[in-house]
Design a protein around this motif. Structure first.
Motif, PDB file in Angstrom:
ATOM      1  N   TYR A  73       0.836  -1.208   0.000  1.00 41.75           N
ATOM      2  CA  TYR A  73       0.000   0.000   0.000  1.00 41.75           C
ATOM      3  C   TYR A  73       0.866   1.251   0.000  1.00 41.75           C
ATOM      4  O   TYR A  73       2.055   1.201   0.338  1.00 41.75           O
ATOM      5  N   ARG A 178      -7.052  -0.626   2.661  1.00 46.98           N
ATOM      6  CA  ARG A 178      -7.033   0.770   3.098  1.00 46.98           C
ATOM      7  C   ARG A 178      -7.202   1.665   1.877  1.00 46.98           C
ATOM      8  O   ARG A 178      -7.033   1.199   0.741  1.00 46.98           O
ATOM      9  N   ASP A 247      -3.277   5.673   4.701  1.00 48.61           N
ATOM     10  CA  ASP A 247      -2.980   4.241   4.871  1.00 48.61           C
ATOM     11  C   ASP A 247      -3.560   3.723   6.182  1.00 48.61           C
ATOM     12  O   ASP A 247      -3.537   2.521   6.436  1.00 48.61           O
ATOM     13  N   ASN A 248      -4.075   4.640   7.002  1.00 47.98           N
ATOM     14  CA  ASN A 248      -4.685   4.233   8.267  1.00 47.98           C
ATOM     15  C   ASN A 248      -6.196   4.412   8.238  1.00 47.98           C
ATOM     16  O   ASN A 248      -6.833   4.599   9.268  1.00 47.98           O
ATOM     17  N   ASP A 257      -5.140   1.106  13.380  1.00 45.83           N
ATOM     18  CA  ASP A 257      -3.856   1.700  13.736  1.00 45.83           C
ATOM     19  C   ASP A 257      -3.916   2.556  15.004  1.00 45.83           C
ATOM     20  O   ASP A 257      -4.054   3.770  14.954  1.00 45.83           O
TER      21      ASP A 257
HETATM   22 MG    MG Z   1      -0.455   2.241   9.592  1.00 48.80          MG
END
Ligand code: MG
Ligand code: AMP
Length: 485
Positions: A73, A178, A247-248, A257
């Motif tokens: 990712y 994600r 990405d979270n 996360d």
């Molecule tokens: Mg992360």
């Protein structure tokens, strides 16, 4: 088989992941195994709790049926784009289909992967304890979240600010897709794999989108709806995620996360704890705006799929995204009017909520305690516990008068029920989490187990847990949180 694996992500084309085996550790030990979750997942509990299970969850043995891999990712981190992230310290073992559907089983801190860059692929014990506490606390509050299956001490040291004990965490998620997963292919202009990914996400999370006139637009809308509601949940409980990078942010709408996250003590919309968030980008009150910003990045990745005509694709995306503020506001109004006991006409009652929040901000009133004291005030008829939090009483007294008027119109009994269900007694306060981590570093895990127990029933007050209701004393206040990765 301990895990009845049924893997689908591992069937996707090369380019979605790198196969990689966990690296063994010296002398693993269970710190906590989530038996209730294991049962929901349909795992063989006896074997999971045995040395055999410990070996698997620490990365020392391969699980039958697992196909370990690190996912690819990208992501916008604090607004800047990093094309090359990926699971640098997480390894997906596979998927199981439990009582509530399909779940990923992932080890965090199980050694390096091709995405580790300069990282060691390991996790210190502190972040493992933190994620276990926080994710299970959020689940008990009813917030969509990834879950904790196990926390393990490795018996090895990792180097962070100094040498620290290491740990491995087992994360369970509806999936680990994600926004950043989409960005990975968009950044590489790999339209073919982007479409495969979008189809996979639809199949896994939003199968009803398949039958809509534009499934990719429906995918965008569904993710938006889930995220609008998720962030409203966070706001309801005073939760600051702290690192809302793309990405979270999951496609499933689960919180993911648990790094420098924190629950508010005193209320202020500009409050932030994260030591790496210097400019307050991810401050409490910014979270809805950031969610929309992230969803806009998501929409950008989908443009080639939304329409062959580029202009039409943009207008499809814009029309969808425009709905976000309303979606979120509606969810927020519903949650906050419930916090003050009002069950109808949420939009009409919103100004009353805003007035209370303004008073709380000026008074630096404790977020969780204020709403608990209001609940108490309604129950007993005595306003002192509330007014005690507000040094200048005029504003809050006039507010209390107006509020009681509205409650009178709707009925006290129903209001009380609503308030008790919307306002937790126990949250994972930072000073408590810090205490757990400090004790853990001394080899004492009793506070970890106790806090975990307290947070399992956040809405039910218990005499023996009274200490856990309180805000920190001045010398206990935690000013900053660290990812400690
Ligand atoms: Mg992360
Ligand atoms: P996070 O801050 O957890 O969202 O992680 C951002 C990126 O850094 C991801 O690609 C992680 O896999 C990677 N990362 C963080 N800590 C480590 C570590 N100790 N070793 C390897 N990669 C890491």
């Amino acid at each position: 088989m301990i895990f009845p694996f049924d893997n689908t992500f591992a069937r996707l084309p090369v380019g979605f992941f790198a196969s990689v085996l966990p690296s063994p550790v010296e002398s693993p030990e269970f710190l906590q195994l989530n038996r209730k979750l294991a049962e929901e997942l349909g795992l063989d509990l006896d074997r999971l709790a045995s040395d055999e299970g410990l070996a698997i969850l620490s990365g020392n043995a391969a699980a039958e049926g697992a196909e370990p891999l690190a996912m690819a990712y990208s992501g916008h981190q604090f607004g800047g784009f990093s094309p090359q992230l990926g699971d640098g310290r997480a390894i997906l073992l596979g998927e199981v289909v439990g009582r509530d559907g399909r779940r990923d089983i992932q080890l965090k801190g199980a050694g390096p992967t091709p995405f580790s860059r300069r990282g060691d692929g390991r996790s210190a014990l502190g972040p493992v304890l933190r994620e276990y506490i926080l994710s299970e606390a959020m689940a008990a509050l009813g917030v969509p979240t990834t879950r904790a299956l196990a926390a393990i001490a490795t018996g090895e040291k990792v180097y962070r600010t100094g040498m620290e004990p290491g740990g491995v965490f087992t994360r369970v998620a509806q999936s680990h897709l994600r926004i950043g997963t989409f960005q990975w292919f968009a950044a590489r202009q790999d339209e073919e794999n982007l479409r495969i990914l979008a189809d996979y996400a639809i199949e896994r999370h939003y199968p009803d989108a398949r039958d809509s006139s534009n499934p990719y637009r429906t995918l965008l809308e569904r993710v938006m709806e889930r995220q609008a509601d998720l962030v409203a949940h966070w706001m309801q409980f005073g939760f600051i995620h702290g690192v809302m990078n793309t990405d979270n942010m999951t496609i499933s709408g689960e919180t993911i996360d648990y790094g420098p996250c924190a629950f508010l003590d005193e209320y202020h919309p500009a409050k932030k704890f994260s030591s790496i968030d210097q400019h307050g980008r991810y401050a409490f009150g910014n979270q809805p705006t950031i969610a929309q910003w992230n969803l806009t990045r998501f929409a950008e990745t989908l443009l080639p799929l939304l329409d062959e005509d580029a202009d039409k694709a943009v207008s499809e995306a814009e029309t969808a995204l425009e709905r976000f503020p309303d979606l979120h506001q509606t969810a927020l109004q519903l949650r906050f009017t419930s916090k003050i006991g009002l069950g109808t006409d949420h939009a009409e009652h919103w100004p009353l909520v805003e007035r209370l929040l303004a008073e709380m901000k000026t008074a630096e009133a404790d977020f969780t305690l204020t709403f608990r004291h209001l609940t108490e005030a309604l129950e007993t008829g005595c306003d002192d516990p509330v007014t005690n939090q507000f040094p200048e009483e005029d504003g809050i007294l006039s507010w209390l008068g107006d509020w009681r008027g509205k409650i009178g119109e709707e009925g006290k009994r129903e209001a009380l029920k609503r308030m008790k269900a919307a306002n937790p007694v126990y949250i994972a306060r930072n000073h408590r989490v810090e205490e757990v981590i400090q004790a853990g570093y001394q080899g004492n895990f009793a506070p970890f187990h106790l806090l975990n127990e307290v947070l399992q029933h956040p809405f039910d007050s218990e005499e023996k847990f009274q200490d856990f209701e309180n805000a920190p004393q001045p010398d206990e206040v935690v000013e900053a949180t660290f990812c400690g990765t």
